[in-house]
Design a protein around this motif. Structure first.
Motif, PDB file in Angstrom:
ATOM      1  N   ALA A   9       0.834  -1.210   0.000  1.00  0.00           N
ATOM      2  CA  ALA A   9       0.000   0.000   0.000  1.00  0.00           C
ATOM      3  C   ALA A   9       0.865   1.255   0.000  1.00  0.00           C
ATOM      4  O   ALA A   9       0.517   2.260  -0.637  1.00  0.00           O
ATOM      5  CB  ALA A   9      -0.929  -0.014   1.216  1.00  0.00           C
ATOM      6  N   VAL A  10       1.989   1.213   0.701  1.00  0.00           N
ATOM      7  CA  VAL A  10       2.883   2.376   0.705  1.00  0.00           C
ATOM      8  C   VAL A  10       3.437   2.614  -0.695  1.00  0.00           C
ATOM      9  O   VAL A  10       3.456   3.740  -1.195  1.00  0.00           O
ATOM     10  CB  VAL A  10       4.028   2.178   1.730  1.00  0.00           C
ATOM     11  CG1 VAL A  10       5.061   3.290   1.602  1.00  0.00           C
ATOM     12  CG2 VAL A  10       3.476   2.143   3.148  1.00  0.00           C
ATOM     13  N   LEU A  11       3.868   1.525  -1.341  1.00  0.00           N
ATOM     14  CA  LEU A  11       4.408   1.672  -2.697  1.00  0.00           C
ATOM     15  C   LEU A  11       3.357   2.243  -3.649  1.00  0.00           C
ATOM     16  O   LEU A  11       3.669   3.065  -4.508  1.00  0.00           O
ATOM     17  CB  LEU A  11       4.909   0.311  -3.211  1.00  0.00           C
ATOM     18  CG  LEU A  11       6.207  -0.187  -2.568  1.00  0.00           C
ATOM     19  CD1 LEU A  11       6.516  -1.604  -3.032  1.00  0.00           C
ATOM     20  CD2 LEU A  11       7.373   0.739  -2.896  1.00  0.00           C
ATOM     21  N   ALA A  12       2.117   1.816  -3.494  1.00  0.00           N
ATOM     22  CA  ALA A  12       1.047   2.317  -4.363  1.00  0.00           C
ATOM     23  C   ALA A  12       0.843   3.822  -4.181  1.00  0.00           C
ATOM     24  O   ALA A  12       0.449   4.521  -5.115  1.00  0.00           O
ATOM     25  CB  ALA A  12      -0.254   1.569  -4.082  1.00  0.00           C
ATOM     26  N   ARG A  13       1.126   4.321  -2.969  1.00  0.00           N
ATOM     27  CA  ARG A  13       0.994   5.757  -2.730  1.00  0.00           C
ATOM     28  C   ARG A  13       2.182   6.538  -3.301  1.00  0.00           C
ATOM     29  O   ARG A  13       2.071   7.717  -3.629  1.00  0.00           O
ATOM     30  CB  ARG A  13       0.898   6.041  -1.217  1.00  0.00           C
ATOM     31  CG  ARG A  13      -0.336   5.483  -0.534  1.00  0.00           C
ATOM     32  CD  ARG A  13      -1.474   6.482  -0.480  1.00  0.00           C
ATOM     33  NE  ARG A  13      -1.223   7.604   0.400  1.00  0.00           N
ATOM     34  CZ  ARG A  13      -1.680   7.708   1.649  1.00  0.00           C
ATOM     35  NH1 ARG A  13      -2.390   6.733   2.174  1.00  0.00           N
ATOM     36  NH2 ARG A  13      -1.428   8.780   2.365  1.00  0.00           N
ATOM     37  N   ILE A  14       3.343   5.899  -3.368  1.00  0.00           N
ATOM     38  CA  ILE A  14       4.566   6.614  -3.760  1.00  0.00           C
ATOM     39  C   ILE A  14       4.793   6.594  -5.271  1.00  0.00           C
ATOM     40  O   ILE A  14       5.192   7.595  -5.866  1.00  0.00           O
ATOM     41  CB  ILE A  14       5.794   5.993  -3.061  1.00  0.00           C
ATOM     42  CG1 ILE A  14       5.656   6.131  -1.555  1.00  0.00           C
ATOM     43  CG2 ILE A  14       7.074   6.671  -3.519  1.00  0.00           C
ATOM     44  CD1 ILE A  14       6.694   5.334  -0.817  1.00  0.00           C
ATOM     45  N   PHE A  15       4.551   5.450  -5.895  1.00  0.00           N
ATOM     46  CA  PHE A  15       4.918   5.293  -7.309  1.00  0.00           C
ATOM     47  C   PHE A  15       4.411   6.432  -8.201  1.00  0.00           C
ATOM     48  O   PHE A  15       5.166   6.947  -9.027  1.00  0.00           O
ATOM     49  CB  PHE A  15       4.417   3.948  -7.843  1.00  0.00           C
ATOM     50  CG  PHE A  15       5.384   2.812  -7.631  1.00  0.00           C
ATOM     51  CD1 PHE A  15       6.695   3.030  -7.232  1.00  0.00           C
ATOM     52  CD2 PHE A  15       4.977   1.495  -7.846  1.00  0.00           C
ATOM     53  CE1 PHE A  15       7.568   1.989  -7.030  1.00  0.00           C
ATOM     54  CE2 PHE A  15       5.861   0.438  -7.656  1.00  0.00           C
ATOM     55  CZ  PHE A  15       7.151   0.683  -7.250  1.00  0.00           C
ATOM     56  N   PRO A  16       3.126   6.850  -8.060  1.00  0.00           N
ATOM     57  CA  PRO A  16       2.638   7.885  -8.977  1.00  0.00           C
ATOM     58  C   PRO A  16       3.371   9.220  -8.835  1.00  0.00           C
ATOM     59  O   PRO A  16       3.312  10.052  -9.732  1.00  0.00           O
ATOM     60  CB  PRO A  16       1.159   8.041  -8.582  1.00  0.00           C
ATOM     61  CG  PRO A  16       0.822   6.828  -7.787  1.00  0.00           C
ATOM     62  CD  PRO A  16       2.087   6.371  -7.150  1.00  0.00           C
ATOM     63  N   ARG A  17       4.060   9.426  -7.694  1.00  0.00           N
ATOM     64  CA  ARG A  17       4.741  10.696  -7.474  1.00  0.00           C
ATOM     65  C   ARG A  17       6.162  10.704  -8.002  1.00  0.00           C
ATOM     66  O   ARG A  17       6.797  11.760  -8.047  1.00  0.00           O
ATOM     67  CB  ARG A  17       4.778  10.996  -5.970  1.00  0.00           C
ATOM     68  CG  ARG A  17       3.399  11.264  -5.400  1.00  0.00           C
ATOM     69  CD  ARG A  17       3.436  11.286  -3.887  1.00  0.00           C
ATOM     70  NE  ARG A  17       2.122  11.575  -3.346  1.00  0.00           N
ATOM     71  CZ  ARG A  17       1.717  12.776  -2.947  1.00  0.00           C
ATOM     72  NH1 ARG A  17       2.531  13.813  -3.021  1.00  0.00           N
ATOM     73  NH2 ARG A  17       0.503  12.956  -2.486  1.00  0.00           N
ATOM     74  N   LEU A  18       6.696   9.539  -8.335  1.00  0.00           N
ATOM     75  CA  LEU A  18       8.100   9.471  -8.746  1.00  0.00           C
ATOM     76  C   LEU A  18       8.265   9.911 -10.195  1.00  0.00           C
ATOM     77  O   LEU A  18       7.391   9.670 -11.026  1.00  0.00           O
ATOM     78  CB  LEU A  18       8.628   8.045  -8.569  1.00  0.00           C
ATOM     79  CG  LEU A  18       8.762   7.587  -7.118  1.00  0.00           C
ATOM     80  CD1 LEU A  18       9.149   6.117  -7.058  1.00  0.00           C
ATOM     81  CD2 LEU A  18       9.798   8.434  -6.378  1.00  0.00           C
ATOM     82  N   PRO A  19       9.390  10.555 -10.502  1.00  0.00           N
ATOM     83  CA  PRO A  19       9.612  11.002 -11.882  1.00  0.00           C
ATOM     84  C   PRO A  19       9.916   9.830 -12.802  1.00  0.00           C
ATOM     85  O   PRO A  19      10.628   8.894 -12.425  1.00  0.00           O
ATOM     86  CB  PRO A  19      10.824  11.924 -11.760  1.00  0.00           C
ATOM     87  CG  PRO A  19      11.557  11.429 -10.548  1.00  0.00           C
ATOM     88  CD  PRO A  19      10.511  10.910  -9.606  1.00  0.00           C
TER      89      PRO A  19
END
Lengths: 332, 332
Positions: B20-30
């Motif tokens: 769930a943490v990865l799902a929150r972070i991935f869209p923000r990464l360049p």
């Protein structure tokens, strides 16, 4: 939190300083055949003969990932190398190089870093000759931390992804199932002192009595060369078993949009341990049924239409290891 | 040691779990233009069009490298990206991709990681468009730790090493000298509370009053594109100023077997601050005297026969920053 001193009154990182510590470590690190420029400049330069490179990164943290009373510095370097090499192999690539960032308390003995470097050198020599360390970073931290990034060469092949398994494929594994996890459980059962803290003498005794399970936990030997062999044989999907067969097989199933059905008779005497145990770093792959499995791989199941993981055709919901909820905050 | 929560009662890493943490972070990464395969498999696959790649790795640790009361999560991601991009640029290469390993206390809010991801995205967009994050690792640790590995493409050129400076070369710099260090000193002078601990409100006030020095410390903007420009112009040697001009100029001198002589009149109003201050991540380079310096670079000295560092012809022995002896064990 302090790191146990290996040699009383030895030089520490804080008293020696960065340049002197690096001078002690560099000669112990393995050379990489692919290094066009090695450590010492702002960056290294690595050969990528096929115009691409594979990259993976993984951290090991004092507390959640290891106990200093149980693991020697050599073991830490070995395991950090082995786990990252396995991720490269799981793409069907040949490991070419590693970079290693280490953060340690300034009171640590320099022998801690020398031992870690020895572990990297011996693991590369044993598991992936020609792969070496091309650069790194040293920092001070209250928590001993190893961050490794590994590179690999696909030699012109397509990478073997998690997403290519097709109904009818054979599911096969190369390497141990559950041994590293069984070793860890045994340590928690038999190598704690009366107060419940990790005990070095009991761990040494356990190593003498159970060398195979202890080696699986402390110095795993994943079948690195079998990653390339699987790719050459035509594997449709592959991954590295880091969080346990159940959890990782479910990942392969989800990425491929299929059901992975495992045969309990192929999972050894302790099926639950084989499914739950993490850190084996074995390779799980799917192969078309028509081809002969490459040496090293044994069939443990089949790919079916559907989703999720089943064992002998029955849905299996048992889990594996989650790095954010599986740690009890203890170290030692 | 705990990480300050950005949002009270927000989800933590421990309650959400890794997926769930990865799902929150991935869209923000360049996104990285060079990514042939991005995050989600055992490893990423990156394009290396000239058959080589440049690689560097660097850690940032809570305590020795940053204070949570002063730096926002965004600042941490920005600075980790910027410092690694500068090492790639210092080889004369164009940054292509990053991998990011983060270890954080399980009690951390997920907004901490989201903010760090935002910092990576905004720094890449501002400093090296097209470079992005292709993979990473999340771990739990008592000490918030960012380990970044950065890659670059030499576009067919030879790397610019530290060792190529020749007597008669002009010594030039692109970027600030001493600003990041001056900002840090100002924080320790004016942004501690009565008990001597880092104070968030005072740091905010200082940011409003001294935006340039604070930006130099928290969100440095090293001249990444000037690394390639220097290589194209014929730079004979180059490095990234991470530990202060004095220490890093001495490294270039030692690697090249020459003396670097700096002109104090070219070092700004506070010569000692320009020489001692670390973390500027400016580019220091040597160029043959006959060529015009590329835009961005200004001459600050000359290469002479001899060794070590001199200022206006006088031996200079002042130092810089050592990661193993420069930290007082405080955090906050």
């Amino acid at each position: 939190m302090t790191v146990r001193q290996e040699v009383p009154f030895d030089d520490t990182l804080g008293t020696l300083g960065e340049a002197a510590v690096l001078a002690r470590i560099f000669p112990r690190l393995p050379h990489a055949a692919a290094a066009l420029l090695g450590p010492g400049d702002d960056a290294a330069v690595i050969a990528a003969p096929d115009g691409r490179f594979v990259v993976t990164t993984d951290m090991m943290i004092h507390g959640p990932d290891f106990r200093m009373a149980w693991s020697s510095p050599h073991d830490l370097g070995w395991k950090a190398a082995a786990s990252n090499l396995a991720d490269v192999a799981a793409m069907g690539a040949v490991p070419s190089a590693l970079v290693v960032a280490i953060a340690a308390p300034s009171t640590s003995s320099v022998t801690l870093l020398e031992g870690i470097a020895d572990g990297f050198r011996l693991a590369c020599a044993a598991l992936s000759p020609g792969c070496g360390v091309v650069g790194g970073d040293l920092s001070v931290s209250p928590t001993l931390t190893l961050a490794v990034t590994a590179f690999g060469d696909l030699e012109g092949r397509a990478p073997v992804l998690r997403s290519g398994a097709r109904p009818g494929d054979v599911v096969a594994v190369s390497g141990a199932l559950g041994a590293a996890g069984a070793g860890l459980r045994m340590l928690f059962d038999r190598a704690l002192d009366a107060a419940g803290h990790p005990d070095a003498a009991r761990a040494r005794a356990l190593r003498a009595r159970e060398p195979e399970l202890m080696a699986a936990q402390f110095t795993p030997s994943p079948p690195i060369a079998d990653g390339k062999a699987a790719a050459l044989a035509g594997a449709t999907a592959m991954l590295d078993l880091s969080d346990g067969l159940a959890l990782d097989a479910r990942r392969l199933a989800a990425a491929s949009g299929v059901c992975v059905d495992l045969h309990s008779a192929a999972l050894g005497p302790d099926v639950r341990a084989a499914l739950a145990g993490g850190e084996d770093h074995s390779l799980l792959a799917a192969f078309p049924a028509a081809i002969a499995l490459p040496a090293g791989f044994r069939a443990i199941g089949a790919v079916r239409v559907g989703d999720g993981l089943s064992v002998d055709g029955q849905l299996y919901t048992g889990g594996g290891w989650d790095p954010f909820s599986g740690w009890d905050n203890a170290d030692g």
